[in-house]
Each structure stands twice: as C-alpha cells, then as structure tokens.
Design a protein around this motif. Structure first.
Motif, short mmCIF file in Angstrom:
data_model
loop_
_atom_site.label_atom_id
_atom_site.label_comp_id
_atom_site.label_asym_id
_atom_site.label_seq_id
_atom_site.Cartn_x
_atom_site.Cartn_y
_atom_site.Cartn_z
N GLY A 321 71.67 -13.82 -57.23
CA GLY A 321 72.24 -14.66 -56.87
C GLY A 321 70.79 -14.65 -55.70
O GLY A 321 71.14 -16.40 -55.07
N THR A 322 70.60 -13.84 -54.80
CA THR A 322 69.65 -13.67 -54.48
C THR A 322 68.05 -13.10 -54.55
O THR A 322 67.61 -13.81 -53.99
N HIS A 323 68.44 -11.59 -55.76
CA HIS A 323 66.99 -11.60 -55.79
C HIS A 323 66.94 -12.14 -56.83
O HIS A 323 67.35 -12.51 -57.18
N LEU A 324 65.63 -11.41 -57.47
CA LEU A 324 64.75 -11.83 -58.27
C LEU A 324 64.30 -10.52 -59.55
O LEU A 324 63.62 -10.16 -58.36
N PHE A 325 64.67 -10.33 -60.33
CA PHE A 325 64.79 -9.53 -61.07
C PHE A 325 63.73 -9.36 -62.43
O PHE A 325 64.13 -9.98 -62.98
N THR A 326 62.57 -8.46 -62.14
CA THR A 326 61.85 -8.58 -63.69
C THR A 326 61.52 -7.27 -64.42
O THR A 326 61.58 -6.27 -63.61
N GLY A 327 62.16 -6.53 -65.56
CA GLY A 327 61.65 -5.70 -66.49
C GLY A 327 60.56 -5.94 -67.35
O GLY A 327 61.48 -5.82 -68.17
N GLY A 328 59.32 -5.78 -66.55
CA GLY A 328 58.34 -5.96 -67.76
C GLY A 328 58.32 -4.47 -67.96
O GLY A 328 58.84 -3.68 -67.78
N ASP A 329 56.98 -3.92 -69.07
CA ASP A 329 56.94 -2.46 -69.45
C ASP A 329 56.81 -1.39 -68.61
O ASP A 329 57.24 -0.55 -68.87
N SER A 330 56.37 -1.75 -67.80
CA SER A 330 55.98 -0.67 -66.72
C SER A 330 57.67 -0.09 -65.94
O SER A 330 57.44 1.09 -64.94
N GLY A 331 58.05 -1.34 -65.84
CA GLY A 331 59.67 -1.40 -65.30
C GLY A 331 60.17 -2.52 -64.35
O GLY A 331 59.99 -2.72 -64.52
N LEU A 332 62.09 -2.28 -63.94
CA LEU A 332 62.23 -2.87 -63.06
C LEU A 332 61.54 -3.02 -61.98
O LEU A 332 61.32 -2.49 -60.95
N GLY A 344 61.16 -4.02 -53.96
CA GLY A 344 61.05 -2.41 -54.93
C GLY A 344 60.80 -1.91 -55.81
O GLY A 344 60.71 -3.54 -57.03
N ALA A 345 60.96 -0.91 -57.01
CA ALA A 345 61.10 -0.78 -57.99
C ALA A 345 61.53 0.02 -58.87
O ALA A 345 62.03 1.05 -57.64
N VAL A 346 61.75 0.02 -60.37
CA VAL A 346 62.27 1.93 -60.64
C VAL A 346 61.27 1.77 -61.71
O VAL A 346 61.35 0.99 -63.17
N PRO A 347 60.22 2.35 -61.45
CA PRO A 347 59.14 2.54 -62.78
C PRO A 347 59.41 3.50 -64.02
O PRO A 347 60.48 4.45 -63.82
N GLY A 348 59.24 3.20 -64.99
CA GLY A 348 60.00 3.73 -66.29
C GLY A 348 60.89 3.05 -66.84
O GLY A 348 61.33 3.75 -67.26
N PHE A 349 61.57 1.89 -66.21
CA PHE A 349 62.92 1.70 -66.10
C PHE A 349 63.01 0.32 -66.61
O PHE A 349 62.18 -0.64 -65.84
N SER A 350 63.60 -0.44 -68.23
CA SER A 350 62.78 -0.94 -68.70
C SER A 350 64.00 -1.93 -69.06
O SER A 350 63.68 -2.08 -70.70
N PRO A 351 64.73 -2.91 -69.20
CA PRO A 351 66.28 -3.42 -68.67
C PRO A 351 66.05 -4.27 -69.89
O PRO A 351 65.00 -4.79 -69.51
N THR A 352 67.53 -4.40 -71.38
CA THR A 352 66.96 -5.72 -71.36
C THR A 352 68.67 -6.44 -71.25
O THR A 352 68.38 -7.64 -71.80
N ASN A 353 68.97 -5.97 -70.33
CA ASN A 353 70.29 -6.31 -70.19
C ASN A 353 70.94 -5.98 -68.82
O ASN A 353 70.94 -5.12 -67.96
#
Length: 374
Positions: A321-332, A344-353
């Motif tokens: 509702g505020t941020h855009l989260f993107t889940g590419g191969d390199s991480g969130l 911000g980023a969460v390297p190595g974490f690529s969520p699908t849900n």
C-alpha cells in the motif's frame, strides 16, 4: 504439527545508492515444510488479522490450511483438475496448477495457468461447486484469468469463460451472475456491439476490492493492461468488462504482456518494463494513476496517467500500500514508488508469494519455506 524455526535478528548496512542492505542469512527465517504436506507447488494467503495463514497446494492435489507461525496444518480439500500434459505454451511459460483463495478462506480455485481447465471448491464441504473451462483459443499465452472478489459482502469469483469474455459466478452455488448474449450481427461485415477484441490475462483485485486489473493483450500482439470498476459490473452493467464507462487501458506494449504488475493502492498500479516494444524492453517500473478523467466536449472519460518511470525493478511485483517490492533473481528489493528510489534489499531471497495481512514474503525451496516480514 510443529516445525523448527531458524531466525536471526536483522542487521543493516548501506549500499552504493544509499539503500539499506539486509543480509539474507540475518533477515530470513527458515521453516521446514511439514513432511505430511508433501511437495508444495503453490501457496495463497488467507486473511485472518495479522496471522500468517496460507492455503497450500500439494503435488498430489491436496489443499491444506497452513499456519506457518504455529507450525500447524490440516487438509481442507483436494483437486482433481486435469494436468493437460503435453500442451505447448507460449514464450517458454510453464503450464502449472495455480491456487487461488477467497478472502475468508472458505473457497479455493485451482486452475491450469496457460491451460484450459480449473475448478472452484467449497472448502467447508470439499465439494467442487464450479467446473471452469476458458474454451481455449490462445490460452497458452496467459495465466488462467481468475480472481475472487466481494459483492454486497458475499464472495464471488471472476473467471474467463472465453478468450474475450469474463464472467462472475457465485462460488457456493456455481450460479452465473453476468448472463448476457452478444447482439446479432446486422450485416456480415458489422461487428456486434460489445464484441471485445481482447485476450484476457491474469487478474488483480485492488486492495479496497472495488476495481480489477487485467493483464491481457489484443491482436496484432500488443499487451494492454486494463482496469474497470467492479460495482457497476456486479450490480448493473453486465457489459462493464467489455466496454463499460469505467474501463480504461493503462498502457500498450508491442508483443509484451504476462509480466510483473501490482496495485500500489486503490488507484495506482505498477507495471514492469520500460519501453513500448517487447524486443527492446528495459528493466524498470512504470507507475500509473488509473483514477483520472479526461474531458472531451461534454463527456468525461476515465484515463490512466503515468506518474513516474524508473529503472531497476524486475521479477514479481508486490505492494503493502506504500512501497513497491520486487523479487528478481538477485533478491528482494524495496522501492519508493513516488520517487523511484531504492530503499532496501534482501539479497539472495526471491519470494514468489506475499501475505498482505502479515506483511510476510515466502520463498519455497528444497523443502523449506524461507520467510521475510516487511
């Protein structure tokens, strides 16, 4: 059932662009998938306050209610939708079963993305209440169009019943709520009123439940995400999804659809890809306000206004509702959609849900659910 949890407190550093970089080993909680769930092929959230409750679809067709935090799960239904093995898909897409759930978790739908068939299941009784058939015709180019919504406080299901037609049904009884027939052609060359030249794609209901986003395309292949209001469709104009006054095209991209998109809030949508042609698309996001109106003479018509375009985002799109989260191969990655800034980023974490109630992301890998909470 209980399972072991691995959790370490978050630590923050800063990357080259000033964004908080969250080490994946510090921020991501790992929970083993309970053995009795088997191989989980899909998840979908069920909203119960801030609890992280999911419906899980197992490889054998079992549908289970899974409370990841408590480590409990129970079977609540099963599906026998045909696998449609051997069907060719478009652009290297994978034909797979996709699990959907109603807001309250009372109903589920299992459909074959890039296929033809599916079904709606009443999880209170385990009965199939509606057999789904999108009638084919380029079905291999799109996920099976389906979304649960609410009408007068009751659950309804929106689903594709032909390449250019969506319908609304009661998931409890299977009753069709948008019965309609195209007017007869007056001449051989005439196009009947309401005849829509559009292949419906993935559907996304807005966070307030009032609008729907359709990631479809039209020939000669042009991806055209479209938005329209649900209330007039449910309550008055059965043609609202074809050419109703609230329908608006968001943008158009040659030979480019079935890519990441999401609602940011009740009016803004984020669409993946910078450019107008699939052969030269660049990674990035475009943010549109779909609530604007344009004035032409005495008429006011809905329109979509592009607010911002910025480079970087790839992969699945989600929003709180505020941020855009993107889940590419390199991480969130976490973005500010009003400024196009990486936060911000969460390297190595690529969520699908993503679970909007719990604000939790999930990645399934090798018998483990990897979790990160925004």
């Amino acid at each position: 059932m209980s399972g072991a949890h691995t959790r370490i407190c978050c630590r923050f550093g800063f990357g080259e662009r000033g964004a908080a970089m969250i080490g994946s080993s510090d921020a991501v909680c790992q929970v083993p998938v309970p053995p009795r769930l088997g191989v989980v092929t899909d998840l979908t959230p069920v909203r119960e306050g801030d609890r992280c409750i999911w419906l899980a679809l197992s490889e054998d067709g079992t549908i289970s209610r899974w409370d990841i935090a408590a480590g409990r799960h129970e079977a609540v239904g099963a599906t026998a939708v045909a696998a449609e093995d051997g069907r060719e898909t478009w652009n290297d897409r994978t034909l797979r079963r996709h699990l959907h759930a109603s807001h309250d978790g009372m109903f589920a739908a299992v459909v074959n993305d890039y296929g033809r068939f599916g079904e709606v299941i009443d999880l209170r009784t385990g009965e199939v209440t509606l057999d789904l058939d999108n009638q084919g015709d380029n079905e291999e180019t799109v996920p099976f169009s389906l979304a649960f919504a609410r009408r007068r406080g009751r659950c309804v299901v929106v689903h594709r019943t032909d390449w250019n037609r969506l319908d609304v049904s009661d998931p409890q009884t299977g009753e069709l709520l948008t019965d309609r027939e195209l007017p007869a052609q007056e001449t051989a060359d005439a196009v009947p009123e309401h005849d829509l030249d559009y292949f419906h794609g993935a559907l996304y209901v807005s966070p307030d439940g009032k609008r729907i986003l359709d990631d479809g395309w039209m020939w000669h292949p042009i991806g055209i995400p479209a938005v329209w209001d649900l209330d007039p469709w449910f309550e008055g104009n059965v043609w609202e999804s074809e050419d109703g006054p609230s329908r608006v095209d968001v943008c158009d991209r040659g030979d480019y659809w079935d890519h990441a998109m999401t609602w940011i809030d009740s009016v803004r949508v984020a669409v993946e890809g910078l450019g107008d042609d699939g052969g030269a698309m660049r990674p990035g996001a475009r943010i549109f306000d779909t609530s604007r109106t344009a004035v032409s003479g005495q008429w006011r018509t809905p329109t979509a206004v592009e607010l911002l375009a910025f480079e970087g985002p790839t992969g699945p799109f989600f929003s709180d509702g505020t941020h855009l989260f993107t889940g590419g191969d390199s991480g969130l990655s976490i973005w500010d959609p009003t400024a196009g800034k990486l936060l911000g980023a969460v390297p190595g974490f690529s969520p699908t849900n993503y679970h909007p109630g719990a604000r939790q992301f999930v990645e399934l890998a090798d018998g483990v659910a990897r979790l990160w909470t925004a």
